[in-house]
Design an enzyme around this catalytic site. Sequence first.
Site, PDB file in Angstrom:
ATOM      1  N   GLU A 223       0.830  -1.207   0.000  1.00 33.43           N
ATOM      2  CA  GLU A 223       0.000   0.000   0.000  1.00 33.43           C
ATOM      3  C   GLU A 223       0.865   1.258   0.000  1.00 33.43           C
ATOM      4  OE1 GLU A 223      -2.950   0.130   3.040  1.00 33.43           O
ATOM      5  OE2 GLU A 223      -3.914  -1.713   2.379  1.00 33.43           O
ATOM      6  N   HIS A 224       0.320   2.291  -0.608  1.00 29.87           N
ATOM      7  CA  HIS A 224       0.936   3.623  -0.643  1.00 29.87           C
ATOM      8  C   HIS A 224       2.286   3.605  -1.351  1.00 29.87           C
ATOM      9  CE1 HIS A 224      -2.276   4.494   2.126  1.00 29.87           C
ATOM     10  NE2 HIS A 224      -1.788   3.614   2.988  1.00 29.87           N
ATOM     11  N   ARG A 225       2.484   2.645  -2.240  1.00 33.90           N
ATOM     12  CA  ARG A 225       3.723   2.502  -3.012  1.00 33.90           C
ATOM     13  C   ARG A 225       4.941   2.237  -2.127  1.00 33.90           C
ATOM     14  NH1 ARG A 225       3.298   3.025  -8.100  1.00 33.90           N
ATOM     15  NH2 ARG A 225       5.488   3.577  -8.427  1.00 33.90           N
ATOM     16  N   LEU A 226       4.701   1.654  -0.959  1.00 34.84           N
ATOM     17  CA  LEU A 226       5.789   1.285  -0.045  1.00 34.84           C
ATOM     18  C   LEU A 226       6.166  -0.174  -0.310  1.00 34.84           C
ATOM     19  CD1 LEU A 226       4.402   2.975   3.198  1.00 34.84           C
ATOM     20  CD2 LEU A 226       5.978   3.921   1.495  1.00 34.84           C
ATOM     21  N   HIS A 227       6.548  -0.430  -1.553  1.00 35.14           N
ATOM     22  CA  HIS A 227       6.756  -1.784  -2.038  1.00 35.14           C
ATOM     23  C   HIS A 227       7.936  -2.462  -1.333  1.00 35.14           C
ATOM     24  CE1 HIS A 227       4.047  -0.266  -4.979  1.00 35.14           C
ATOM     25  NE2 HIS A 227       4.964   0.429  -5.620  1.00 35.14           N
TER      26      HIS A 227
END
Length: 196
Positions: free
Chosen positions: A169-173
């Site tokens: 989520e939230h591009r916190l890959h």
Amino acid sequence: MTTDPFALFESWFAEARETEPNDSNAVALATADGNGRPAVRMVLLKGHGPDGFVFYTNQQSRKADDLSANAQAALLFHWKSLRRQIRIEGNVAPVTDAEADAYFATRGRDSQLGAWASDQSRPLDARATFEARFAEMEARFASVDVPRPPHWSGYRVSPLRIEFWQDREHRLHERRLFERSGSGAIGGWSEGLLYP
């Protein structure tokens, strides 16, 4: 202790085979010609293990021309249903004739005939020309098993880097990178993380 990247690949690949609606073994193959001009296309993974990742093609195709000039490639698996990617970079070498023969024998008859009929990546004046060549191959091999064409074989990408990318989520890959730390196929692997 470093995770075995091939065991991790097999785990992710097994999940993809269960969740992807079509061609879970589809992989983007990136090559570059002798002048460094890149090209990318989809191929199907037909074998994998600690020695590398295997695909097959016409050896007169553009991808084969690229690999002849520059025997390095990158692969990208993208499994949208799992929100995962695997990136692989490495050196490329042809498979053995025995491997190519064994795989070719598992293909459907029409796919085997298509390998004879197609001048892959070359200009085609009309679809009817290809269909006529296919019909010629049907007649030529009507009463015998279709042998592997001399211009058709496979390649193995022996990885030097493998990255496992998991969407968060939230591009916190999450990105896990494995790099070969020794020489040749017997080298070990180092493992680390990358910023998303």
